[in-house]
Design a protein around this motif. Structure first.
Motif, PDB file in Angstrom:
ATOM      1  N   GLY A  97       0.789  -1.225   0.000  1.00 42.86           N
ATOM      2  CA  GLY A  97       0.000   0.000   0.000  1.00 42.86           C
ATOM      3  C   GLY A  97       0.817   1.269   0.000  1.00 42.86           C
ATOM      4  O   GLY A  97       0.305   2.326   0.389  1.00 42.86           O
ATOM      5  N   ARG A  98       2.053   1.210  -0.446  1.00 42.29           N
ATOM      6  CA  ARG A  98       2.901   2.408  -0.493  1.00 42.29           C
ATOM      7  C   ARG A  98       2.583   3.244  -1.733  1.00 42.29           C
ATOM      8  O   ARG A  98       2.102   2.723  -2.732  1.00 42.29           O
ATOM      9  N   VAL A  99       2.916   4.511  -1.630  1.00 38.11           N
ATOM     10  CA  VAL A  99       2.737   5.419  -2.771  1.00 38.11           C
ATOM     11  C   VAL A  99       3.765   5.053  -3.854  1.00 38.11           C
ATOM     12  O   VAL A  99       4.927   4.769  -3.562  1.00 38.11           O
ATOM     13  N   GLU A 100       3.316   5.053  -5.079  1.00 41.61           N
ATOM     14  CA  GLU A 100       4.197   4.679  -6.189  1.00 41.61           C
ATOM     15  C   GLU A 100       5.362   5.659  -6.326  1.00 41.61           C
ATOM     16  O   GLU A 100       5.165   6.876  -6.262  1.00 41.61           O
ATOM     17  N   ASP A 101       6.572   5.122  -6.487  1.00 40.50           N
ATOM     18  CA  ASP A 101       7.778   5.937  -6.652  1.00 40.50           C
ATOM     19  C   ASP A 101       7.940   6.273  -8.139  1.00 40.50           C
ATOM     20  O   ASP A 101       8.186   5.379  -8.963  1.00 40.50           O
ATOM     21  N   PRO A 102       7.810   7.558  -8.548  1.00 39.05           N
ATOM     22  CA  PRO A 102       7.909   7.893  -9.975  1.00 39.05           C
ATOM     23  C   PRO A 102       9.290   7.605 -10.558  1.00 39.05           C
ATOM     24  O   PRO A 102       9.418   7.245 -11.724  1.00 39.05           O
ATOM     25  N   HIS A 103      10.333   7.749  -9.761  1.00 39.38           N
ATOM     26  CA  HIS A 103      11.680   7.460 -10.255  1.00 39.38           C
ATOM     27  C   HIS A 103      11.830   5.969 -10.560  1.00 39.38           C
ATOM     28  O   HIS A 103      12.453   5.580 -11.555  1.00 39.38           O
ATOM     29  N   GLN A 104      11.264   5.155  -9.687  1.00 38.84           N
ATOM     30  CA  GLN A 104      11.330   3.711  -9.907  1.00 38.84           C
ATOM     31  C   GLN A 104      10.547   3.303 -11.153  1.00 38.84           C
ATOM     32  O   GLN A 104      10.997   2.468 -11.953  1.00 38.84           O
ATOM     33  N   THR A 105       9.397   3.920 -11.364  1.00 43.45           N
ATOM     34  CA  THR A 105       8.604   3.620 -12.556  1.00 43.45           C
ATOM     35  C   THR A 105       9.317   4.041 -13.831  1.00 43.45           C
ATOM     36  O   THR A 105       9.347   3.311 -14.829  1.00 43.45           O
ATOM     37  N   ALA A 106       9.927   5.238 -13.807  1.00 40.55           N
ATOM     38  CA  ALA A 106      10.662   5.713 -14.974  1.00 40.55           C
ATOM     39  C   ALA A 106      11.855   4.821 -15.281  1.00 40.55           C
ATOM     40  O   ALA A 106      12.147   4.521 -16.449  1.00 40.55           O
ATOM     41  N   ALA A 107      12.549   4.360 -14.236  1.00 46.22           N
ATOM     42  CA  ALA A 107      13.700   3.481 -14.442  1.00 46.22           C
ATOM     43  C   ALA A 107      13.274   2.156 -15.070  1.00 46.22           C
ATOM     44  O   ALA A 107      13.960   1.614 -15.946  1.00 46.22           O
ATOM     45  N   ALA A 108      12.132   1.623 -14.638  1.00 42.29           N
ATOM     46  CA  ALA A 108      11.648   0.364 -15.212  1.00 42.29           C
ATOM     47  C   ALA A 108      11.284   0.530 -16.682  1.00 42.29           C
ATOM     48  O   ALA A 108      11.595  -0.323 -17.520  1.00 42.29           O
ATOM     49  N   LEU A 109      10.646   1.653 -17.025  1.00 38.95           N
ATOM     50  CA  LEU A 109      10.306   1.907 -18.430  1.00 38.95           C
ATOM     51  C   LEU A 109      11.560   2.078 -19.285  1.00 38.95           C
ATOM     52  O   LEU A 109      11.633   1.574 -20.406  1.00 38.95           O
ATOM     53  N   ASP A 110      12.560   2.795 -18.747  1.00 46.26           N
ATOM     54  CA  ASP A 110      13.806   2.983 -19.491  1.00 46.26           C
ATOM     55  C   ASP A 110      14.509   1.657 -19.722  1.00 46.26           C
ATOM     56  O   ASP A 110      15.029   1.394 -20.822  1.00 46.26           O
ATOM     57  N   ALA A 111      14.548   0.810 -18.704  1.00 47.82           N
ATOM     58  CA  ALA A 111      15.209  -0.488 -18.854  1.00 47.82           C
ATOM     59  C   ALA A 111      14.512  -1.333 -19.908  1.00 47.82           C
ATOM     60  O   ALA A 111      15.169  -2.021 -20.709  1.00 47.82           O
ATOM     61  N   ALA A 112      13.170  -1.309 -19.912  1.00 50.83           N
ATOM     62  CA  ALA A 112      12.433  -2.082 -20.914  1.00 50.83           C
ATOM     63  C   ALA A 112      12.695  -1.553 -22.324  1.00 50.83           C
ATOM     64  O   ALA A 112      12.886  -2.326 -23.273  1.00 50.83           O
ATOM     65  N   GLU A 113      12.732  -0.209 -22.482  1.00 54.80           N
ATOM     66  CA  GLU A 113      12.970   0.371 -23.806  1.00 54.80           C
ATOM     67  C   GLU A 113      14.371   0.043 -24.302  1.00 54.80           C
ATOM     68  O   GLU A 113      14.566  -0.318 -25.477  1.00 54.80           O
ATOM     69  N   ILE A 114      15.372   0.155 -23.423  1.00 54.28           N
ATOM     70  CA  ILE A 114      16.749  -0.145 -23.833  1.00 54.28           C
ATOM     71  C   ILE A 114      16.888  -1.613 -24.206  1.00 54.28           C
ATOM     72  O   ILE A 114      17.564  -1.968 -25.177  1.00 54.28           O
TER      73      ILE A 114
END
Length: 610
Positions: A97-114
């Motif tokens: 139930g924690r608030v979503e970390d935007p930095h963590q989400t952006a890092a996951a998207l970048d890793a998937a794109e790369i």
């Protein structure tokens, strides 16, 4: 003996050289002090040339980029593990139930794109280390420079940290040794690495492509000025180069020709003084010399293939009217009537009619046209006024058909404009017939670029264009090429030193107005006000082009302005220089054999030699 003791004793007679004193945060070396900063954080999104401020920093900095490519299998494993950790952390936060970390989400998207780009071969993964060594004479000055560099890095969203207790390793990392003993690296893909290197000027923003060429170095920084005349963001592909005599305009134009050839651009040059022939011969180009004895010619009567121009017969007749008018002067209405009859008759005598099936037959030449005009003058069925006009026209055509100027038009076309580089040298043409030769050359070039035989970018270079603009017919052809060239993937380069005549002509203004890329070198004081008004230069820009050293230029592309200085390699310089002293030295060296005399240059021909 430890490493520290060895370096401290390096001023002994046995080892030689100055001592290096190692501290916990700085080094004393070479009579000064220095400290190395390692970059540990980077912005997520950047634009081209974003790191340029580091190169333009007024103090002494040594900046090193260490790029180590990661093998594709290893990169795939690393990215898979990285994505697993990030996505696992996201799921854990969601369950708790924690608030979503935007930095963590952006890092996951970048890793998937790369990972997708590497899997499809669109990029590679690199380990990147960036180190900045700041130098100063004293510790007090070093502290001030360090604060300024840290503030500059913070403005670029870069996080830096000193190499504490690793000062020697940090200093070695910024030496030109290609070693990285610090090892503070981050993983980046190809696009991120390319965007990080400050090799382009941030003042120029365009969609660069494979036809981009490097013009030189930015006069206000150490970055490179790269420009693409064929990019989609420009209104057209045309360029003008304006300068006073001796400012280096031909040097810059020839440098652009050489580098355009390297990226697959086809180049055609109209060369009034024969300056480009040595370059053409060196790169395997074609040199046409109209008017020279024994040289191939360009027959203006030659018809195109029917598939290229269904109205080729009509277009040839109209051009011949223009050409004859440039030869003999103004034509009256009666003169044009006689000329039109003579053109149709001359083609008919060669078996050529308006039927495209007859266009592959040998075309008539100017002597045939002159003979028909004489027949019209003496034919009994010719009206009196037409006979009188034909008699006068035949007399004015005599020098070009059979007299002193006949070398231009005595035979059929044996020259073909085309290939990767074609130079039309007009050096052998007398001044009296040079406008006619220019008109024939422009017509041959226009027919080639509009033939549609091959879709590729092309550049047409017209040197000393003020000579052409003095002739109305040639000026109209230049204006036509400037307006319609974009439709055929053609860029016109107009080079002139007589800026006043160009800006004082209506057709000259048309050519200037239809050039999306404008390069201004040093201007004469008498024309500076006209140049400032025509190109809407600020007071600072006007002062720049009025006092620029030889070779320095201002590139103007709409609202984008950047000063640069051409830089040529040693081989390029040998091909494009026109300095008489250097040419004489090269000829003497060629005759004396392959000897090395330690030749060097100070860039006096308008550029620097790298």
């Amino acid at each position: 003996m430890g490493l520290r003791e060895l370096w401290k004793r390096s001023d002994s007679p046995e080892l030689g050289g100055p001592a290096i004193h190692i501290g916990s945060r700085h080094l004393r070396v070479g009579g000064g002090v220095c400290q190395t900063l390692a970059v540990i954080g980077y912005p997520r999104e950047v634009s081209a040339g974003w790191a340029e401020p580091l190169l333009s920093y007024p103090g002494q900095l040594d900046i090193a980029f260490h790029l180590d490519p990661v093998p594709a299998p290893t990169a795939a494993v690393q990215l898979r593990r990285r994505r697993a950790r990030l996505e696992s952390a996201q799921r854990t936060d969601l369950v708790r139930g924690r608030v979503e970390d935007p930095h963590q989400t952006a890092a996951a998207l970048d890793a998937a794109e790369i990972a997708d780009r590497i899997a499809t071969g669109q990029g590679r993964l690199f380990r990147v280390g960036v180190y900045i060594t700041v130098h100063a004479p004293t510790l007090e000055l070093l502290d001030g420079h360090l604060q300024q560099v840290r503030a500059l890095c913070s403005s670029l969203l870069m996080d830096v940290t000193p190499t504490v207790f690793r000062t020697l390793q940090g200093w070695i990392s910024t030496l030109p040794l290609g070693t990285d003993p610090v090892g503070t690296v981050r993983s980046m893909d190809t696009d991120a690495v390319a965007g990080m290197l400050p090799f382009s000027s941030p003042e120029l923003v365009a969609d660069l492509s494979e036809t981009t060429v490097v013009y030189g170095t930015n006069t206000h920084s150490s970055g490179l000025v790269a420009w693409d005349r064929f990019c989609a963001g420009l209104d057209n592909h045309n360029s003008v180069i304006l300068a006073r005599s001796g400012a280096g305009k031909s040097y810059l134009a020839k440098l652009e020709v050489v580098r355009s050839l390297m990226v697959g651009v086809e180049v055609t040059v109209i060369d009034p003084e024969g300056e480009y022939t040595r370059l053409a011969e060196a790169v395997g180009g074609t040199v046409l010399r109209p008017g020279a004895a024994g040289q191939p010619g360009l027959n203006p009567f030659s018809l195109p293939a029917a598939a290229q121009d269904g109205q080729g017969f009509t277009h040839r007749a109209l051009f011949l009217h223009t050409l004859i008018g440039a030869m003999v002067g103004d034509l009256s209405t009666t003169d044009r009537t006689v000329l039109d009859r003579a053109i149709v008759t001359a083609y008919a005598q060669a078996g050529i009619t308006r039927d495209p099936a007859t266009w592959d037959r040998p075309a008539p030449v100017l002597a045939d046209l002159a003979a028909v005009v004489e027949e019209l003058a003496t034919a009994p069925d010719t009206e009196q006024d037409l006979a009188h006009a034909a008699q006068g026209l035949a007399g004015r055509l005599e020098p070009f058909a059979q007299g002193s100027h006949a070398d231009l038009f005595t035979g059929p076309s044996t020259s073909v404009v085309g290939g990767h580089l074609t130079v039309v040298s007009l050096r052998e043409l007398p001044d009296q017939v040079r406008p006619v030769g220019v008109l024939v050359a422009l017509d041959a070039i226009w027919r080639h670029v509009t033939a549609g035989t091959e879709a590729r970018p092309r550049i047409v270079v017209v040197d000393e264009a003020w000579l052409l603009l003095q002739d109305p017919a040639a000026a109209r052809y230049l204006a036509r090429l400037a307006k319609a060239g974009r439709k055929h993937w053609v860029g016109l380069t107009v080079i002139t030193q007589d800026v006043g005549d160009v800006l004082g002509s209506e057709l000259g203004k048309v050519v200037i107005a239809n050039a999306a890329t404008q390069v201004l070198l040093k201007q004469a004081p008498q024309t500076l006000d006209a140049v400032q008004a025509a190109f809407r230069l600020s007071e600072g820009e006007a002062h720049l082009v009025g006092t620029a050293p030889r070779g320095s230029a201002l590139l103007v592309a709409g609202h984008q302005r950047v000063g640069f200085h051409p830089v040529a390699s040693a081989e390029e310089h040998r091909l494009i220089t026109s300095d008489p002293a250097e040419l004489a030295a090269m000829r003497a060296q060629k005759h004396s054999g392959p000897q090395d005399h330690g030749h060097c240059t100070d860039g006096s021909e308008g550029g620097e030699v790298a």
